[in-house]
Write an enzyme that holds these catalytic residues in place. Structure first.
Site, mmCIF file in Angstrom:
data_model
loop_
_atom_site.group_PDB
_atom_site.id
_atom_site.type_symbol
_atom_site.label_atom_id
_atom_site.label_comp_id
_atom_site.label_asym_id
_atom_site.label_seq_id
_atom_site.Cartn_x
_atom_site.Cartn_y
_atom_site.Cartn_z
ATOM 1 N N ASN A 107 -68.428 -50.222 47.101
ATOM 2 C CA ASN A 107 -68.431 -51.563 46.911
ATOM 3 C C ASN A 107 -68.269 -52.273 48.317
ATOM 4 O O ASN A 107 -68.846 -51.533 49.293
ATOM 5 C CB ASN A 107 -67.197 -52.099 46.260
ATOM 6 C CG ASN A 107 -67.530 -53.483 45.497
ATOM 7 O OD1 ASN A 107 -68.077 -54.600 45.974
ATOM 8 N ND2 ASN A 107 -67.192 -53.475 44.095
ATOM 9 N N ARG A 108 -68.150 -53.538 48.659
ATOM 10 C CA ARG A 108 -68.164 -54.269 49.808
ATOM 11 C C ARG A 108 -67.166 -54.305 50.820
ATOM 12 O O ARG A 108 -66.072 -54.139 50.402
ATOM 13 C CB ARG A 108 -68.906 -55.652 49.563
ATOM 14 C CG ARG A 108 -70.010 -56.041 48.447
ATOM 15 C CD ARG A 108 -70.502 -57.002 48.112
ATOM 16 N NE ARG A 108 -71.708 -57.215 47.625
ATOM 17 C CZ ARG A 108 -72.165 -56.793 46.460
ATOM 18 N NH1 ARG A 108 -71.029 -56.335 45.604
ATOM 19 N NH2 ARG A 108 -73.194 -56.874 45.878
ATOM 20 N N HIS A 133 -71.315 -50.118 49.504
ATOM 21 C CA HIS A 133 -71.326 -48.728 49.244
ATOM 22 C C HIS A 133 -71.522 -47.723 50.195
ATOM 23 O O HIS A 133 -72.344 -46.807 50.126
ATOM 24 C CB HIS A 133 -72.504 -48.555 48.100
ATOM 25 C CG HIS A 133 -72.270 -49.378 46.833
ATOM 26 N ND1 HIS A 133 -71.011 -49.453 46.312
ATOM 27 C CD2 HIS A 133 -73.211 -49.718 45.886
ATOM 28 C CE1 HIS A 133 -71.096 -50.127 45.193
ATOM 29 N NE2 HIS A 133 -72.465 -50.339 44.754
ATOM 30 N N HIS A 207 -71.224 -44.230 39.980
ATOM 31 C CA HIS A 207 -72.090 -45.551 39.852
ATOM 32 C C HIS A 207 -73.142 -45.340 38.769
ATOM 33 O O HIS A 207 -74.245 -46.013 38.788
ATOM 34 C CB HIS A 207 -72.818 -45.944 41.092
ATOM 35 C CG HIS A 207 -73.243 -47.441 41.196
ATOM 36 N ND1 HIS A 207 -73.971 -48.163 40.184
ATOM 37 C CD2 HIS A 207 -73.010 -48.297 42.180
ATOM 38 C CE1 HIS A 207 -74.205 -49.169 40.673
ATOM 39 N NE2 HIS A 207 -73.713 -49.389 41.769
ATOM 40 N N TYR A 209 -75.095 -46.247 35.157
ATOM 41 C CA TYR A 209 -75.430 -47.016 34.304
ATOM 42 C C TYR A 209 -75.435 -46.593 32.878
ATOM 43 O O TYR A 209 -75.973 -45.363 32.843
ATOM 44 C CB TYR A 209 -76.758 -47.548 34.940
ATOM 45 C CG TYR A 209 -76.828 -48.150 36.214
ATOM 46 C CD1 TYR A 209 -76.741 -47.794 37.224
ATOM 47 C CD2 TYR A 209 -76.853 -50.006 35.836
ATOM 48 C CE1 TYR A 209 -76.924 -48.642 38.621
ATOM 49 C CE2 TYR A 209 -77.099 -50.748 37.232
ATOM 50 C CZ TYR A 209 -76.968 -49.936 38.644
ATOM 51 O OH TYR A 209 -77.023 -50.667 39.401
ATOM 52 N N ASP A 279 -70.052 -59.286 37.852
ATOM 53 C CA ASP A 279 -70.305 -57.896 38.902
ATOM 54 C C ASP A 279 -68.938 -58.266 39.660
ATOM 55 O O ASP A 279 -68.834 -58.700 41.004
ATOM 56 C CB ASP A 279 -71.314 -58.582 39.742
ATOM 57 C CG ASP A 279 -71.893 -57.482 40.758
ATOM 58 O OD1 ASP A 279 -71.036 -56.468 41.023
ATOM 59 O OD2 ASP A 279 -72.906 -57.775 41.528
ATOM 60 N N GLN A 313 -64.855 -52.085 38.783
ATOM 61 C CA GLN A 313 -65.995 -52.905 39.062
ATOM 62 C C GLN A 313 -66.865 -52.971 37.622
ATOM 63 O O GLN A 313 -67.342 -51.937 37.291
ATOM 64 C CB GLN A 313 -66.600 -52.627 39.998
ATOM 65 C CG GLN A 313 -68.031 -53.363 40.414
ATOM 66 C CD GLN A 313 -67.553 -54.792 41.448
ATOM 67 O OE1 GLN A 313 -66.269 -54.992 42.023
ATOM 68 N NE2 GLN A 313 -68.328 -55.655 41.755
ATOM 69 N N GLU A 341 -67.358 -49.029 37.536
ATOM 70 C CA GLU A 341 -67.010 -48.209 38.678
ATOM 71 C C GLU A 341 -65.561 -48.492 38.844
ATOM 72 O O GLU A 341 -64.921 -49.350 39.455
ATOM 73 C CB GLU A 341 -67.782 -48.772 39.779
ATOM 74 C CG GLU A 341 -69.265 -48.759 39.794
ATOM 75 C CD GLU A 341 -69.989 -50.068 40.248
ATOM 76 O OE1 GLU A 341 -69.809 -50.186 41.722
ATOM 77 O OE2 GLU A 341 -70.581 -50.904 39.804
HETATM 78 C C1 BGC Z 1 -72.371 -54.016 43.077
HETATM 79 C C2 BGC Z 1 -73.535 -54.738 42.757
HETATM 80 C C3 BGC Z 1 -74.691 -54.265 43.291
HETATM 81 C C4 BGC Z 1 -75.002 -52.729 42.603
HETATM 82 C C5 BGC Z 1 -75.881 -51.871 43.534
HETATM 83 C C6 BGC Z 1 -72.529 -52.574 42.329
HETATM 84 O O1 BGC Z 1 -71.524 -51.629 42.531
HETATM 85 O O2 BGC Z 1 -71.127 -54.715 42.384
HETATM 86 O O3 BGC Z 1 -73.725 -56.035 43.157
HETATM 87 O O4 BGC Z 1 -76.072 -54.943 43.311
HETATM 88 O O5 BGC Z 1 -73.866 -51.918 42.791
HETATM 89 O O6 BGC Z 1 -76.428 -50.976 42.461
#
Ligand code: BGC
Length: 376
Positions: A107-108, A133, A207, A209, A279, A313, A341
């Protein structure tokens, strides 16, 4: 932002290296290892783990990624329910994060900066003004060492990676490990371990999906979500937490009781507008045995997530746009997949009120998250 500097594509057509059968249980249960390709001067493998139910999990040591999860629906029809690629080239050049282990900081991190013991660390920016990430060359993009765990009760593969001091701007050499175990109860058990030789910050996640209809089969807005989180961390206009811990009660973020993902996603609630959907990091109650349940009534498939991490997340694929073509040639369209996540809160190194992500020499970060699949 693919790292071309490290990329050399070598396509290998289906060479089986060896197969390992787990003798302690029925023969069906096994791990097969195949050469998938070569990049960064290292061999990349695809591991096919088959459990007693005959259900299949595929993993690659490129990014320690989950590439395929094949589980039955309520009628016993099996399908892959996670995003990934059929080819090595797809895996290397496609979406960076599908199924990946994300580190050193998932994350950020705001403005790519954080301070440890008075020293400011500067990270490469790869998400507007922020680092996302672990940076462009984070753990999702490296070749991990791989080992089939032959003595495990269930099919299991261990991935390890030594993240060098100052990699992507982070101090300390980190030894990272993730063990994936595919149980006969259709659980992917992910056991992470990290140590460091200098004080640093670590936040790991997976991560993947998911689309319980089958990956590439429509959107996920009809999936019903229960998320045992009484609060979430609101974000600003560049998706950095403001520091507030906001109760979910009375908001479209209240999934403490089941709600379809799409039921409130388009409401004019400021946080949904800023996130372009969900998100956000949810603050887990960590009380219930299962933290998250997702149910798709069409297929009857259920995904449960169980974690010891403080946050989750929840991301609804708001940036997917159909340009990624995955398994079976299917495009991954807007909101056709969701991610759960598990981890610490985003930007924790800059928020003293969030649980700490500091890892000290001599300490071991150990954390476990389970994705469990069943039908109803
Ligand atoms: C984030 C998203 C991002 C994505 C990228 C996620 O963990 O929260 O904002 O676009 O990852 O795959």
């Amino acid at each position: 932002m693919m790292k071309n500097r490290l990329l050399t594509l070598t396509l290998v057509t289906g060479a089986i290296v060896f197969a390992s059968c787990n003798q302690s249980s029925k023969n069906k249960e096994m791990v097969k290892q195949e050469i998938y390709g070569t990049t960064q001067g290292k061999e990349v493998y695809m591991f096919t783990l088959t459990n007693k139910e005959g259900n299949v999990l595929k993993l690659t040591n490129f990014g320690a990624k989950i590439n395929w999860i094949e589980v039955p629906d309520k009628n016993g029809n099996k399908d892959n329910i996670t995003f990934g690629y059929d080819t090595f080239e797809g895996t290397i050049t496609g979406d960076k994060y599908f199924g990946a282990v994300v580190g050193r900081y998932a994350n950020r991190i705001a403005k790519g900066k954080f301070t440890l013991d008075g020293v400011e660390n500067n990270l490469p920016l790869n998400d507007g003004p922020n680092t996302l990430h672990g940076g462009p060359a984070g753990w999702h993009s490296v070749v991990w060492n791989a080992e089939i765990l032959k003595d495990s009760k269930y099919p299991a593969v261990k991935f390890t990676y030594v993240s060098p001091d100052m990699e992507e701007g982070f101090p300390g050499t980190v030894n990272a490990e993730v063990v994936y175990t595919w149980t006969d109860n259709n659980e992917i058990v992910m056991d992470y371990k990290c140590t460091t030789d200098k004080k640093t910050v670590v936040n790991v996640t997976n991560h993947a999906y998911f689309n319980l209809h089958g990956a590439g089969n429509g959107d996920i807005l009809d999936h019903v979500l229960t998320l045992k989180a009484s609060a979430f961390t609101p974000i600003d206009s560049v998706m950095i937490p403001t520091g507030e811990i906001r109760p979910v009660a009375g908001t479209p973020f209240d999934f403490t009781t089941p709600h379809a993902i799409g039921e409130r996603i388009n409401e004019q609630y400021n946080q949904l507008i800023l996130g372009k959907g969900y998100d956000h990091n949810f603050v887990l109650d960590n009380i219930d045995p299962v933290d998250v349940t997702v149910y798709d009534s069409a297929s009857g498939r259920v995904l449960e997530v169980i974690t010891d991490q403080p946050g989750m997340q929840f991301y609804t694929g708001n940036f997917l746009d159909g340009t990624q073509i995955g398994h079976g040639g299917k495009p991954y369209n807007y909101r056709s997949g969701f991610c759960l996540e598990s981890g610490h809160y985003p930007d924790s190194p800059n928020h003293p009120n969030f649980p700490s992500t500091v890892l000290n020499p001599g300490d071991t970060l150990k954390t476990q998250t389970i994705y469990r699949f069943s039908v109803r």
